[in-house]
Scaffold this motif. Structure first.
Motif, mmCIF file in Angstrom:
data_model
loop_
_atom_site.group_PDB
_atom_site.id
_atom_site.type_symbol
_atom_site.label_atom_id
_atom_site.label_comp_id
_atom_site.label_asym_id
_atom_site.label_seq_id
_atom_site.Cartn_x
_atom_site.Cartn_y
_atom_site.Cartn_z
ATOM 1 N N ILE E 163 19.216 43.939 20.977
ATOM 2 C CA ILE E 163 20.066 43.658 22.136
ATOM 3 C C ILE E 163 19.436 42.521 22.925
ATOM 4 C CG2 ILE E 163 20.804 44.615 24.372
ATOM 5 C CD1 ILE E 163 22.221 45.967 22.124
ATOM 6 N N ALA E 164 20.220 41.529 23.273
ATOM 7 C CA ALA E 164 19.711 40.473 24.154
ATOM 8 C C ALA E 164 20.831 40.074 25.111
ATOM 9 C CB ALA E 164 19.233 39.275 23.352
ATOM 10 N N ALA E 165 20.444 39.442 26.204
ATOM 11 C CA ALA E 165 21.435 39.089 27.226
ATOM 12 C C ALA E 165 21.125 37.720 27.804
ATOM 13 C CB ALA E 165 21.417 40.126 28.343
ATOM 14 N N VAL E 166 22.187 37.067 28.218
ATOM 15 C CA VAL E 166 22.003 35.752 28.827
ATOM 16 C C VAL E 166 23.144 35.516 29.818
ATOM 17 C CG1 VAL E 166 23.355 34.337 27.198
ATOM 18 C CG2 VAL E 166 21.274 33.392 28.246
ATOM 19 N N SER E 167 22.882 34.667 30.784
ATOM 20 C CA SER E 167 23.961 34.308 31.699
ATOM 21 C C SER E 167 24.563 32.978 31.279
ATOM 22 C CB SER E 167 23.431 34.199 33.133
ATOM 23 O OG SER E 167 22.635 33.060 33.277
ATOM 24 N N VAL E 168 25.829 32.834 31.575
ATOM 25 C CA VAL E 168 26.518 31.557 31.371
ATOM 26 C C VAL E 168 27.363 31.317 32.615
ATOM 27 C CG1 VAL E 168 26.606 31.542 28.853
ATOM 28 C CG2 VAL E 168 28.333 32.817 30.123
ATOM 29 N N GLY E 169 27.744 30.075 32.842
ATOM 30 C CA GLY E 169 28.542 29.808 34.031
ATOM 31 C C GLY E 169 29.110 28.422 34.007
ATOM 32 N N ILE E 170 29.960 28.162 34.966
ATOM 33 C CA ILE E 170 30.561 26.829 35.068
ATOM 34 C C ILE E 170 29.935 26.143 36.277
ATOM 35 C CG2 ILE E 170 32.711 25.552 35.387
ATOM 36 C CD1 ILE E 170 34.127 27.864 33.977
ATOM 37 N N TYR E 171 29.133 25.124 35.974
ATOM 38 C CA TYR E 171 28.393 24.431 37.023
ATOM 39 C C TYR E 171 28.939 23.015 37.119
ATOM 40 C CZ TYR E 171 24.547 22.205 39.505
ATOM 41 O OH TYR E 171 23.801 21.481 40.408
ATOM 42 N N GLN E 172 29.450 22.658 38.261
ATOM 43 C CA GLN E 172 30.068 21.340 38.454
ATOM 44 C C GLN E 172 31.077 21.048 37.344
ATOM 45 O OE1 GLN E 172 26.916 18.481 39.028
ATOM 46 N NE2 GLN E 172 26.547 19.253 41.113
ATOM 47 N N GLY E 173 31.869 22.078 37.047
ATOM 48 C CA GLY E 173 32.941 21.893 36.084
ATOM 49 C C GLY E 173 32.532 21.991 34.635
ATOM 50 N N VAL E 174 31.259 22.134 34.357
ATOM 51 C CA VAL E 174 30.785 22.143 32.971
ATOM 52 C C VAL E 174 30.221 23.514 32.609
ATOM 53 C CG1 VAL E 174 29.159 21.086 31.342
ATOM 54 C CG2 VAL E 174 30.201 19.701 33.155
ATOM 55 N N SER E 186 25.303 27.858 43.301
ATOM 56 C CA SER E 186 26.398 26.945 43.630
ATOM 57 C C SER E 186 27.398 26.811 42.500
ATOM 58 C CB SER E 186 25.821 25.565 43.989
ATOM 59 O OG SER E 186 25.241 24.985 42.856
ATOM 60 N N CYS E 187 27.396 27.755 41.539
ATOM 61 C CA CYS E 187 28.314 27.616 40.416
ATOM 62 C C CYS E 187 29.666 28.241 40.752
ATOM 63 C CB CYS E 187 27.730 28.255 39.162
ATOM 64 S SG CYS E 187 27.748 30.034 39.209
ATOM 65 N N ASP E 188 30.639 27.927 39.927
ATOM 66 C CA ASP E 188 31.991 28.425 40.147
ATOM 67 C C ASP E 188 32.227 29.766 39.475
ATOM 68 O OD1 ASP E 188 33.117 26.643 41.827
ATOM 69 O OD2 ASP E 188 33.974 25.375 40.276
ATOM 70 N N THR E 189 31.677 29.900 38.296
ATOM 71 C CA THR E 189 31.850 31.152 37.569
ATOM 72 C C THR E 189 30.498 31.553 37.023
ATOM 73 O OG1 THR E 189 34.130 30.753 36.945
ATOM 74 C CG2 THR E 189 32.878 32.212 35.522
ATOM 75 N N ASP E 190 30.244 32.832 37.067
ATOM 76 C CA ASP E 190 28.939 33.356 36.663
ATOM 77 C C ASP E 190 29.222 34.545 35.761
ATOM 78 O OD1 ASP E 190 26.354 34.257 36.543
ATOM 79 O OD2 ASP E 190 26.367 35.125 38.556
ATOM 80 N N MET E 191 28.656 34.502 34.560
ATOM 81 C CA MET E 191 28.950 35.585 33.627
ATOM 82 C C MET E 191 27.673 36.034 32.932
ATOM 83 S SD MET E 191 31.750 35.551 30.529
ATOM 84 C CE MET E 191 33.065 35.231 31.690
ATOM 85 N N ASN E 192 27.492 37.338 32.852
ATOM 86 C CA ASN E 192 26.371 37.887 32.117
ATOM 87 C C ASN E 192 26.908 38.518 30.852
ATOM 88 O OD1 ASN E 192 24.024 37.500 34.004
ATOM 89 N ND2 ASN E 192 25.455 38.550 35.360
ATOM 90 N N VAL E 193 26.316 38.163 29.735
ATOM 91 C CA VAL E 193 26.815 38.641 28.456
ATOM 92 C C VAL E 193 25.667 39.322 27.706
ATOM 93 C CG1 VAL E 193 27.950 37.984 26.299
ATOM 94 C CG2 VAL E 193 28.444 36.716 28.404
ATOM 95 N N VAL E 194 25.935 40.546 27.285
ATOM 96 C CA VAL E 194 24.959 41.290 26.487
ATOM 97 C C VAL E 194 25.514 41.416 25.070
ATOM 98 C CG1 VAL E 194 23.587 43.405 26.352
ATOM 99 C CG2 VAL E 194 24.463 42.644 28.578
ATOM 100 N N GLY E 206 31.924 38.971 34.076
ATOM 101 C CA GLY E 206 32.159 37.614 34.551
ATOM 102 C C GLY E 206 32.847 37.625 35.897
ATOM 103 N N THR E 207 32.423 36.762 36.782
ATOM 104 C CA THR E 207 32.939 36.708 38.135
ATOM 105 C C THR E 207 33.276 35.271 38.501
ATOM 106 O OG1 THR E 207 31.491 38.533 38.762
ATOM 107 C CG2 THR E 207 32.319 37.146 40.545
ATOM 108 N N ALA E 208 34.473 35.089 39.006
ATOM 109 C CA ALA E 208 34.835 33.775 39.523
ATOM 110 C C ALA E 208 34.273 33.656 40.926
ATOM 111 C CB ALA E 208 36.357 33.630 39.551
ATOM 112 N N GLU E 209 33.295 32.787 41.119
ATOM 113 C CA GLU E 209 32.731 32.649 42.467
ATOM 114 C C GLU E 209 33.606 31.712 43.296
ATOM 115 O OE1 GLU E 209 30.113 34.309 43.545
ATOM 116 O OE2 GLU E 209 29.146 35.027 41.730
ATOM 117 N N GLY E 210 34.029 30.617 42.676
ATOM 118 C CA GLY E 210 34.865 29.672 43.422
ATOM 119 C C GLY E 210 36.320 29.907 43.071
ATOM 120 N N HIS E 211 36.847 29.139 42.144
ATOM 121 C CA HIS E 211 38.231 29.361 41.721
ATOM 122 C C HIS E 211 38.236 30.254 40.481
ATOM 123 C CE1 HIS E 211 37.009 25.816 39.300
ATOM 124 N NE2 HIS E 211 37.650 26.491 38.367
ATOM 125 N N ALA E 212 39.413 30.770 40.174
ATOM 126 C CA ALA E 212 39.569 31.598 38.971
ATOM 127 C C ALA E 212 39.275 30.755 37.735
ATOM 128 C CB ALA E 212 40.998 32.139 38.924
#
Lengths: 242, 242, 242, 242, 242, 242
Positions: E163-174, E186-194, E206-212
């Motif tokens: 089992i391993a986990a990592v976060s991914v997200g959308i930072y400045q649109g990328v 300061s990211c828009d979306t933050d997601m933790n995936v296991v 996964g959570t939309a911090e800024g827009h959906a």
């Protein structure tokens, strides 16, 4: 000549008047009101036929203590710990000290699978509440053990010595015995000493409030404590002989 | 003839011996040890120059109460509420009752922006601790107000009447006054009545422990309470006159 | 002629409209939504095959209650007790009252070693939540007992009478029945009365909010409460007959 | 010849290997990992521009400490205090000791209206965690003060001396320095001594675990502690000189 | 060309340097210090021969987790949860996630009636503490199981996958992999995936911090997470092979 | 052909009957009873003219949520969190999710310095309480904003989109929409999806209960959630249009 004098006018090696009143309340197996001057502590000893989980089946008993202050035992009102939602650090520190000190005079195997709880509640505070508590709790403990021996027809007392405690400190540069609140709140060093009737040390807790204390000061403090606890052990004996 | 007798041998309309000792401890503005027989409660009144947030700036004061029992005030040891992490329902219920009752004799506008806290701590319990607490707290309150009037040079006392409380109940079918623990624990109806010195009711709390009580029983209980509180108001007056 | 009128336009001896809806939720053995006017309380009765430690092995059951208010049951939002870290004094006082009241109509020996918990949760508050809770909890208790009798094939119900409760008070000098919030928050005396279907008193809790109340006022209040609880017992019967 | 030997093979007056690693984590103004043998404590010093309410406007700062143990710092897992709902008595006692000890080397007026919090978290425990914590916290404090002096352009350091601490005890009848867990759990007397770099005592806390200790034993223990803290002060100096 | 760049200069699909140090402390059956860049988490696995009450006698074990942050793991000091009186919502949420994730790789029947507790304590935080905790806890769990197999002479490991986990997200649109604190805050979306070593999903949060976020963005994030966890599983294997 | 069928007889992509009743209680600015089949949640929105400390003076508002379950909302009685002394991890996790989700549809600057608290209390639980809570809280929020706009004469609504939530999962190998309790307690994967009316994702929380889920299963689940939340947004619109 220096003009040193204690707020109370006592000599440096003089205890406050000590009174020990047994049977102060009627439900507890031991119930003692002890006064060190204006400090008054009600010490009760309660016997229960149970032991904590970790002692079950070991054929030994336990002695523990709880400490409390009535909200207006102090010069301004202190918040009630029950209302605040729990015991504070100072309370826990003191009740752990009382418990350890009293366990030092009990043969827990002779006690059998029982708990004796020493509740020390300060009715009026004027410095030295923890040392008064220990000194009074010892008398309450003796009374509870007497009840237990009669009730259970035990042949041997589990009490293996007497325990008394006193504070000492350096007030305006002079080592003094049995600090009252006026001294305690402005002294440089504050030390609580618990001793047994053989002159052995059970507990020493010394704190430099102002500057660090030197080895020779420590020696003077320990001598005062030794003399003070001897007098307290005498007072306990006299009270128990009544 | 029936052989009704109270465990204490008292007549049905007889209070236990009441003693009121003022100045029991020295820090509080008011400090009273009250005894209803073997029930002994230490009532202190503490004045503080603050008001709760919701009263700020309204030019009114507040009177509140806290109640506690020393762990071994009772025949078997009760766990210390501070150690258990908070006050139980019974404690809260009682201290709310004491606070409400004492507020009924205070003109909070004359008191000014101050809080008077009545701490009622049971040193020894034998039934009726809440009614002893209310009766004693009134005397402590009077003493605290006297201190306040001297200290602040107030012209008018905020106290507008006397308050006393007593329990009544139906024990073995007979209405009796001022139940002790032996009666309280086996009675059918238990009622606490708080009255003022004008014979008005401040609070009535009656509970059917066994069967429901009838209107005629209630009338008898209220008559006993009326007579009992009159005697307690007299005892308060005598104590305050010393 | 005087111009006395209640905010709601009701006559002094008039209850608010009472509705009792059984089976409001589906999991509980008893589930009742009761309304006293705009006061709405959901009362559920839950049966569990266990008893508290101190009752184990005695062949008796227990009836207990818990009370809560949804945060926005009130006109401004009240902090959630679970978020605040515990139940407040008012909550404890009320749930103890509900529990005592309902135990008065149960033969705990016939109940057997079971606990019935009455959860009374206020969905909307407009005064009199505790009396509505008691009145509704009785119906929920009856339903739970019916389930239990069917499930366990019991022959005899442990319920030995009906219980209902109502508030009375003195509003603008006039004794009135069933206070709503507008009356409750500005009345002089507030009394909660719990009675059984035999006209016996289970609990009386009266508080002088403004001035002390006189004996004749008390008599009027008790008469109102007597008439009010009779109507409530009727409403309970009608609901249970559906 | 007697066959006394310490479990670790050390001489009675021999410290365990001491290592002090500065800058162990990067956020704190001071961050030190200290090891006394297998005991490893992370000590961080955090500067905040605020003071507790009771110090506001007095132009003085405050130094305080918190202590914690990771759940598996110990040989069997200890319950997490945050999960248990609060800090226990031992934790409170220790963090109060650390705070008092470190305040003894700070001129709170020179510090200005700031709080420095010393968090001492035990990563691995093998006896002597509180003395390692004090010794390491002093180094973290020095680093935090350096940061503060640079950041705020202060001219004078508020640190007025060095503080180190060590445990001593009587193990199998022999006074020894710096007890590890194997010794600590079976020794007769256990004493924690906090001293400054002038050889003055800041705090002495000695407890008779088995029998009471005599004055000559105490003297030997204090001599060991004196020699031990001198070496620790050297180790602190060396670490700070890097 | 756009000028997108991550604060750390990493490529969008680049993990921070990962280090996994086994045997970091000596008491725990498994003890791993894992670093994702500046994020450092100590993960210990503790084996106890007991199960929670609700699992007793079912022949199955349990795996659970607790999470904590040292007060100065963060850039400004965070209040200690033990001192605040309990774990906050964020802590509970994270430790529940860690526990669920690790249970997904254990055959609880093969484990037998034991509990393995994974304590994940953040020594230094720079984003991604929960994913580092899960990834490190897996290694600690493997070590604890090895100890258990040797000690108990078990033939079959209860571990059924990695089992391993990592976060991914959308930072400045990328969409980017493994966010550090600068990105996370300061990211828009933050997601933790296991994920497991078979490429299956264990948990997605996964959570939309800024827009959906849109479906195509989600797909890109999941692809990054898939590639990232594959590398982490490799790092785990390498560490376990040492 | 396989004989797959849901316990409720629904098609895999079929929601339970949804009802939304506005104005369910009268004090709150918004008060909605929402049902997803037998799951019934009372959602109230309360407006207060204050902001949390950390937002003071920033010209922005805040939206937060609290979640609770009545003790007998569940098939067996759950202990009341207020009586247990605090909110559990599950409760905190859910209320944090509700708060984050609703903040995603509010322009906090347009809201001004106000807090809207969404209290979601489960009256009856049958799976999916958190998704019902989010879906209902949105409607309560709209009603509260309408009240606010009228009361404060605001020109622009701070609500920038609609939010709805639904659960999806893999039950007996088949992806299904809107799990009830019977499905939820035995499904392999359980996912809560919060979306807005533009088809964007606000939150995804998916957990593999049994085996890990594959990417193609995830795609099917997300498609079900997308269709489900579209229907829920329709139901919200219809309710708000009444």
């Amino acid at each position: 000549m220096t003009s040193f004098s204690r707020p109370s006018g006592r000599a440096p090696d003089q205890l406050r008047p000590v009174t020990i009143e047994r049977g102060y309340t009627r439900h507890a197996e031991g119930s003692v009101l002890i006064s060190f001057g204006d400090t008054r502590v009600l010490c009760t000893a309660s016997v229960e036929d149970r032991v904590p989980g970790w002692l079950r089946g070991k054929g030994e008993g336990w002695v523990t203590a709880e400490y409390g202050m009535l909200p207006r035992a102090t010069s301004s009102r202190t918040q009630r710990e029950a209302a605040r939602g729990g015991q504070g650090g100072r309370t826990m520190e003191i009740q752990r000290l009382i418990g350890r000190s009293l366990r030092a005079c009990v043969d827990r195997r002779s006690l059998g699978e029982r708990v004796i709880t020493l509740d020390c509640d300060v009715l009026q505070a004027d410095g030295g509440t923890r040392t008064a508590a220990i000194t009074g709790a010892y008398v309450a403990l003796c009374d509870a053990v007497s009840v237990l021996m009669k009730r259970e027809n035990l042949k041997r007392s589990p009490i293996i010595g007497a325990i008394a405690a006193v504070s000492v400190g350096i007030y305006q540069g002079v080592p003094v015995l049995d600090l009252d609140y006026a001294e305690d709140s402005s002294c440089d060093t504050d030390m609580n000493v618990v001793m047994n009737d053989g002159g052995g040390f059970i507990e020493i807790q010394g704190t430099a409030e102002g500057h660090a204390f030197r080895r020779d000061e420590l020696d003077q403090l320990l001598a005062l404590a030794d003399a003070g606890t001897r007098q307290l052990v005498e007072a306990q004996r006299a009270a128990l002989a009544d």
